[in-house]
Enzyme design. Structure first.
Site, PDB file in Angstrom:
ATOM      1  N   SER A 132       0.834  -1.206   0.000  1.00  0.00           N
ATOM      2  CA  SER A 132       0.000   0.000   0.000  1.00  0.00           C
ATOM      3  C   SER A 132       0.862   1.247   0.000  1.00  0.00           C
ATOM      4  O   SER A 132       0.421   2.298  -0.448  1.00  0.00           O
ATOM      5  CB  SER A 132      -0.849   0.106   1.257  1.00  0.00           C
ATOM      6  N   HIS A 153      -2.385  -3.518  -6.411  1.00  0.00           N
ATOM      7  CA  HIS A 153      -2.812  -3.100  -5.068  1.00  0.00           C
ATOM      8  C   HIS A 153      -4.313  -3.270  -4.882  1.00  0.00           C
ATOM      9  O   HIS A 153      -5.116  -2.503  -5.411  1.00  0.00           O
ATOM     10  CB  HIS A 153      -2.402  -1.631  -4.854  1.00  0.00           C
ATOM     11  N   GLU A 165      -5.421  -1.338  -8.100  1.00  0.00           N
ATOM     12  CA  GLU A 165      -4.510  -0.418  -8.785  1.00  0.00           C
ATOM     13  C   GLU A 165      -3.401  -1.239  -9.432  1.00  0.00           C
ATOM     14  O   GLU A 165      -2.781  -2.086  -8.763  1.00  0.00           O
ATOM     15  CB  GLU A 165      -3.915   0.574  -7.783  1.00  0.00           C
ATOM     16  N   ASN A 203      -5.137   6.155  -2.220  1.00  0.00           N
ATOM     17  CA  ASN A 203      -4.691   6.704  -0.935  1.00  0.00           C
ATOM     18  C   ASN A 203      -4.215   8.152  -1.072  1.00  0.00           C
ATOM     19  O   ASN A 203      -4.279   8.932  -0.126  1.00  0.00           O
ATOM     20  CB  ASN A 203      -3.593   5.828  -0.323  1.00  0.00           C
TER      21      ASN A 203
HETATM   22  P1  NAD Z   1      -1.382  -9.689   7.389  1.00  0.00           P
HETATM   23  O1  NAD Z   1      -0.512  -9.423   8.564  1.00  0.00           O
HETATM   24  O2  NAD Z   1      -2.807 -10.034   7.599  1.00  0.00           O
HETATM   25  O3  NAD Z   1      -0.736 -10.855   6.518  1.00  0.00           O
HETATM   26  C1  NAD Z   1       0.631 -10.912   6.180  1.00  0.00           C
HETATM   27  C2  NAD Z   1       1.022 -12.366   6.094  1.00  0.00           C
HETATM   28  O4  NAD Z   1       2.352 -12.408   5.577  1.00  0.00           O
HETATM   29  C3  NAD Z   1       1.040 -13.085   7.451  1.00  0.00           C
HETATM   30  O5  NAD Z   1       0.281 -14.250   7.377  1.00  0.00           O
HETATM   31  C4  NAD Z   1       2.513 -13.355   7.696  1.00  0.00           C
HETATM   32  O6  NAD Z   1       2.728 -14.574   8.389  1.00  0.00           O
HETATM   33  C5  NAD Z   1       3.045 -13.431   6.288  1.00  0.00           C
HETATM   34  N1  NAD Z   1       4.477 -13.177   6.181  1.00  0.00           N
HETATM   35  C6  NAD Z   1       5.203 -12.288   6.881  1.00  0.00           C
HETATM   36  N2  NAD Z   1       6.492 -12.353   6.470  1.00  0.00           N
HETATM   37  C7  NAD Z   1       6.569 -13.296   5.511  1.00  0.00           C
HETATM   38  C8  NAD Z   1       7.617 -13.815   4.720  1.00  0.00           C
HETATM   39  N3  NAD Z   1       8.870 -13.408   4.857  1.00  0.00           N
HETATM   40  N4  NAD Z   1       7.320 -14.779   3.833  1.00  0.00           N
HETATM   41  C9  NAD Z   1       6.062 -15.232   3.688  1.00  0.00           C
HETATM   42  N5  NAD Z   1       5.031 -14.796   4.432  1.00  0.00           N
HETATM   43  C10 NAD Z   1       5.280 -13.819   5.319  1.00  0.00           C
HETATM   44  O7  NAD Z   1      -1.212  -8.411   6.451  1.00  0.00           O
HETATM   45  P2  NAD Z   1      -2.203  -7.896   5.292  1.00  0.00           P
HETATM   46  O8  NAD Z   1      -3.114  -6.898   5.869  1.00  0.00           O
HETATM   47  O9  NAD Z   1      -2.723  -9.063   4.549  1.00  0.00           O
HETATM   48  O10 NAD Z   1      -1.160  -7.097   4.387  1.00  0.00           O
HETATM   49  C11 NAD Z   1      -0.329  -7.740   3.456  1.00  0.00           C
HETATM   50  C12 NAD Z   1       0.187  -6.722   2.463  1.00  0.00           C
HETATM   51  O11 NAD Z   1      -0.915  -6.107   1.811  1.00  0.00           O
HETATM   52  C13 NAD Z   1       0.991  -5.580   3.070  1.00  0.00           C
HETATM   53  O12 NAD Z   1       1.989  -5.192   2.165  1.00  0.00           O
HETATM   54  C14 NAD Z   1      -0.044  -4.493   3.234  1.00  0.00           C
HETATM   55  O13 NAD Z   1       0.517  -3.199   3.251  1.00  0.00           O
HETATM   56  C15 NAD Z   1      -0.848  -4.696   1.989  1.00  0.00           C
HETATM   57  N6  NAD Z   1      -2.237  -4.176   2.062  1.00  0.00           N
HETATM   58  C16 NAD Z   1      -2.976  -4.299   3.188  1.00  0.00           C
HETATM   59  C17 NAD Z   1      -4.275  -3.817   3.214  1.00  0.00           C
HETATM   60  C18 NAD Z   1      -5.140  -3.937   4.440  1.00  0.00           C
HETATM   61  O14 NAD Z   1      -6.117  -3.180   4.556  1.00  0.00           O
HETATM   62  N7  NAD Z   1      -4.876  -4.859   5.346  1.00  0.00           N
HETATM   63  C19 NAD Z   1      -4.815  -3.209   2.065  1.00  0.00           C
HETATM   64  C20 NAD Z   1      -4.038  -3.143   0.910  1.00  0.00           C
HETATM   65  C21 NAD Z   1      -2.742  -3.629   0.926  1.00  0.00           C
END
Ligand code: NAD
Length: 516
Positions: A132, A153, A165, A203
């Site tokens: 993000s 995204h 995106e 954003n």
């Molecule tokens: P989350 O914490 O729910 O999930 C992340 C997952 O990645 C976890 O299960 C974790 O165990 C795993 N992980 C961590 N390090 C790792 C590695 N080295 N190898 C493999 N797996 C690994 O997070 P999320 O909310 O799903 O966010 C994930 C990505 O998406 C981030 O980059 C975040 O910025 C982006 N994002 C999040 C949102 C949101 O609203 N949550 C929206 C858009 C984008």
């Protein structure tokens, strides 16, 4: 080298690294679209949890008759667990057409994932990040072949937020973007092509709503609850800025506000307000902590009551309405006539009259002085939106309480809700709307996305009633420009300087959707 895939090909295989909130959402919609999904996570249990989560949702759809039992079981079977990850490498991803990285939001973690994935996949596999806030180009810098790396995204919750995106880094090949655009369409999502800039499109476009509202609070103009009421009931937003902060969580919003401001080298339009830093430090994150800008009891926001309508004999108050903005003046007169007001017809107000002004971008003080009106009897009303909805009144520092009360009672007499605020260039709605349009225009000016995509992305990604450029066209580019110029002149703050995109189109009298 060709970095592309046929998105509609049967048997398309998608690898997902990170089976958290986002990874599992992407897995669900991909499996439902007939794509084979290989899931990996650093924590093995996360993959099983994600499979169970997706299966539960897909089965519920079948139970509701939205899909057949056999479609459901086929979709569930398409989400396959792998042991890929930081420990065992990504050999399981060797046959993937595309891999989406949705691991933790840290560049070092994402770089390690990228290197591991690239060591396993074929040279034509496309690799995308769901980041993000990190630069796609910085992410791609760790790649052996940065040309095949892009941003993809999604928004949370992925199945409901039907937008993605598609972000090209500096070195991304055009065919990578085209393949991801087609993949998004197969997933039933609207693909928005954006350049690799801070906050990308959605954003970035969302910066105005919250920060301008915070600025209004900081200046003591109105309360959180008053601003929310005006933006929902007068301006037609689904949620007010402070309700939205509480829903998203200040732990997320405050971080995004600061990050985009810094990444744009302290561009004044995105300048944060210290209120969020304070509340962040206090742990007032919103719904998730039970208290944010509002307190939550049983999940329901506790909203402060509004001031009661003053008891005034409205027929006894002579009222004079300024015609500086003739259309607004006529609308105010019509509303007052319905309320049974004693309207004065003279070119100047009588010595007893309540004076009503209808400024755009000016505060009540400036509007009163501009026409040599008595500031002690002047009340301003916001006419940007029609007066059928909530009405916003503001007073000068000199306006006597009896005139504020009379205006409040008069404008509430026909049963319309009224909000009374302190003096403010642009009231509440005018300044927030102008800021939204201005930032949308600047996104168009910087060619971050096309005008049509800017509108569509903001409607889908932020849920605004209209995208920023359409909002500007609705009110008129010239009016938005006038509001911004009045604010800039009053505050002397470059935060309000109009985007060249807006200024030129306002001067030419053309739509803000007109591309160069
Ligand atoms: P989350 O914490 O729910 O999930 C992340 C997952 O990645 C976890 O299960 C974790 O165990 C795993 N992980 C961590 N390090 C790792 C590695 N080295 N190898 C493999 N797996 C690994 O997070 P999320 O909310 O799903 O966010 C994930 C990505 O998406 C981030 O980059 C975040 O910025 C982006 N994002 C999040 C949102 C949101 O609203 N949550 C929206 C858009 C984008």
């Amino acid at each position: 080298m060709t970095f592309s895939f046929e998105a509609n090909r049967p048997g398309l295989t998608l690898g997902i690294v990170g089976a958290g909130i986002m990874g599992r959402g992407i897995a669900q919609i991909a499996a439902e679209a007939g794509i084979t999904v290989l899931l990996a996570d650093a924590r093995a249990a996360a993959v099983e949890e994600a499979q169970a989560f997706c299966a539960d949702i897909i089965n519920k759809k079948a139970a509701k008759g939205k899909i057949s039992e056999s479609e459901a079981s086929a979709a569930i079977a398409r989400i396959q667990a792998t042991d890929a990850g930081p420990d065992k490498g990504y050999a399981a991803f060797a046959g993937c057409d595309v891999v989406i990285e949705a691991a933790a939001e840290r560049l070092d973690i994402k770089h390690a994932v990228l290197r591991g994935v690239e060591a396993a996949v074929s040279d034509r596999c496309i690799i995308a990040t769901n980041t993000s806030s990190l630069s796609v180009t910085s992410f791609a810098a760790a790649a052996r072949i940065p040309a095949r790396v892009a941003g993809f995204h999604f928004f949370n919750p992925v199945p409901l937020m039907k937008i993605v995106e598609v972000i090209g880094g500096v070195l991304t090949e055009a065919e990578v973007i085209e393949s991801l655009v087609q993949l998004a369409q197969r997933l039933g999502h609207y693909p928005v092509r954006t350049t690799d800039t801070p906050g990308f499109l959605v954003n970035h476009a969302g910066r105005a709503f919250g920060t301008e509202a915070l600025r209004i609070v900081q200046e003591g103009i109105a309360s959180f609850a008053d601003i929310d009421r005006v933006m929902v009931e007068a301006a037609g937003f689904r949620m007010g800025p402070f309700e939205l902060f509480d829903l998203t969580g200040l732990d997320v919003s405050h971080t995004v506000i600061e990050s985009i401001y810094r990444q744009y080298y302290e561009e004044p339009r995105y300048r944060p307000i210290q209120i969020t830093a304070q509340r962040y430090a206090a742990g007032l994150f919103g719904r998730k902590t039970g208290r944010g800008f509002y307190e939550y009891l049983d999940g329901k926001a506790q909203k402060p009551a509004e001031a009661a309508v003053p008891q005034v004999d409205v027929a006894a108050v002579p009222v004079w309405v300024s015609d500086r903005h003739p259309q607004a003046g006529a609308a105010v007169r019509a509303a007052l006539a319905i309320a049974g007001a004693r309207l004065e017809q003279g070119a100047q107000p009588s010595a007893q009259a309540l004076i009503i002004v209808t400024p755009f971008g000016e505060d009540a003080t400036t509007a009163a002085l501009a026409d040599n009106l008595d500031a002690a009897r002047t009340v301003a009303i916001d006419c940007l939106f029609d007066l059928e909805r909530r009405r916003t009144l503001m007073k000068t520092p000199l306006t006597q309480p009896e005139f504020v009360q009379a205006a409040h009672a008069l404008f509430a007499a026909s049963g319309k809700p009224v909000t009374v605020i302190e003096d403010s260039p642009g009231f509440i709605a005018q300044r927030i709307i102008a800021a939204i349009v201005n930032i949308g225009a600047e996104i168009a000016q910087q060619k971050i996305a096309s005008p049509a995509d800017i509108n569509k992305a903001v409607e889908l990604g932020l849920g605004y009633p209209l995208g920023p450029l359409a909002l500007g066209d609705k009110h008129g580019a010239a009016r938005i420009l006038a509001i911004l110029e009045a604010m800039q002149s009053f505050y002397g703050d470059p935060r309000y300087r109009p985007s060249p995109w807006l200024k030129r189109r306002a001067l030419l009298g053309i739509s803000l959707m007109t591309a160069c």
